[in-house]
Design a protein around this motif. Sequence first.
Motif, short mmCIF file in Angstrom:
data_model
loop_
_atom_site.label_atom_id
_atom_site.label_comp_id
_atom_site.label_asym_id
_atom_site.label_seq_id
_atom_site.Cartn_x
_atom_site.Cartn_y
_atom_site.Cartn_z
N ASN A 103 0.87 -1.17 0.00
CA ASN A 103 0.00 0.00 0.00
C ASN A 103 0.92 1.23 0.00
O ASN A 103 2.14 1.10 0.03
CB ASN A 103 -0.90 -0.03 1.25
CG ASN A 103 -2.14 0.82 1.11
OD1 ASN A 103 -2.16 1.81 0.38
ND2 ASN A 103 -3.19 0.46 1.83
N ASP A 104 0.35 2.42 -0.02
CA ASP A 104 1.15 3.65 -0.05
C ASP A 104 2.04 3.74 1.20
O ASP A 104 1.54 3.72 2.33
CB ASP A 104 0.22 4.86 -0.12
CG ASP A 104 0.93 6.10 -0.62
OD1 ASP A 104 2.01 6.42 -0.08
OD2 ASP A 104 0.42 6.76 -1.54
N ARG A 106 3.87 6.26 2.30
CA ARG A 106 4.18 7.61 2.79
C ARG A 106 3.56 7.92 4.16
O ARG A 106 2.70 7.21 4.64
CB ARG A 106 3.70 8.65 1.76
CG ARG A 106 4.49 8.62 0.47
CD ARG A 106 3.94 9.60 -0.56
NE ARG A 106 2.60 9.23 -1.01
CZ ARG A 106 1.85 9.96 -1.81
NH1 ARG A 106 2.32 11.13 -2.28
NH2 ARG A 106 0.64 9.56 -2.18
N TYR A 172 0.12 6.66 5.84
CA TYR A 172 -0.94 6.83 4.84
C TYR A 172 -1.68 5.51 4.62
O TYR A 172 -2.90 5.48 4.44
CB TYR A 172 -0.29 7.33 3.54
CG TYR A 172 -1.24 7.90 2.51
CD1 TYR A 172 -2.60 8.06 2.74
CD2 TYR A 172 -0.74 8.30 1.26
CE1 TYR A 172 -3.44 8.60 1.78
CE2 TYR A 172 -1.56 8.85 0.29
CZ TYR A 172 -2.92 8.99 0.55
OH TYR A 172 -3.74 9.51 -0.42
N LYS A 176 -5.71 5.06 4.53
CA LYS A 176 -6.38 4.60 3.30
C LYS A 176 -7.25 3.38 3.58
O LYS A 176 -8.38 3.30 3.12
CB LYS A 176 -5.33 4.23 2.25
CG LYS A 176 -4.92 5.36 1.34
CD LYS A 176 -4.10 4.82 0.17
CE LYS A 176 -3.98 5.89 -0.90
NZ LYS A 176 -3.17 5.43 -2.04
N GLY A 200 3.48 0.10 5.05
CA GLY A 200 2.51 -0.12 3.98
C GLY A 200 2.46 -1.56 3.49
O GLY A 200 1.76 -1.88 2.53
#
Length: 305
Positions: A103-104, A106, A172, A176, A200
């Motif tokens: 996943n992202d 950040r 993040y 999400k 992530g």
Amino acid sequence: MNKKITIGSRGSKLALIYAQKAKDKIIQNTNIKDEDIIIKEITTKGDQVQDMRLSEVGGKGLFSTNIEKELQDKKIDIAVHALKDMPAIETVGLRTNTFLKRNDPREILIAQSGKKLNELKINSIIGTSSYRREFQIKKIRSDINCKLIRGNVDTRIKKLNDGLYDAIILSYAGIKSLEIEDKITEIFSIEEIIPSAGQGIIALQCRNNDIEIISVLDEINDKETSSMAHAERNVLKVLEGDCETAIGTHAIIEEDKIILQAELFSLDGKQRFFEKKSSKINDARELGKELGEILKTKSNNSYKR
């Protein structure tokens, strides 16, 4: 497979979303049916101790030890972890070699005022339980005060709304997955804040002699994510990184190359050591070790007590 599979997970909303993702992936990629996979909630010490830094009460293993014990005792067949919460050194007898698509990775800021980091008032208080995040934030804005915050995402947002902090920093990926992106006031680039190793990434763990489960997990392993995970984790392994180690490391894949960067801070956060290198994807693990050794030499062990 003629027996039911039990997946063990922490009981937080986010952890259960990750466990469900793992279950869905198994169903999509094998002939195992929905009713043959059970998700079992397991309470970890990390969930129980909410008012201290992890490093003060046993380190990263607080989120994984209880789950791993259930795996060793054959009470569950697969353990689901957020990779960034796992200790660098593997637990004997267990195998962590399956990773879902990343996943992202950040980091994000959620501020009470809806402002970005550079717009916050002087001496604002930011909630984080990570030395890495604290030193990275202070590198951008030295006047910021970082104050310990613990708890799951909902708890942290409540503490922010209660006025205990001006802003908080979270990953993040979690935001999400919880589908609350509307709360984000700023997304930091990887260049601004290098994330935690494995951020992530959902990691799946099993007993290393459970051939049936290993064959199931091999069907859902994301190869690119696996290369990134091993490269990033090997930096930690070489540094013998724990909760007090302020280290950010992040890999990306471009065609047949893997590019790895990492930054390490001294214990007081005043010194920063950075390195970036690349190699063929097949050499991802070695690249991680090499980068770890370079940082170890550069820092002269100033990151350790």
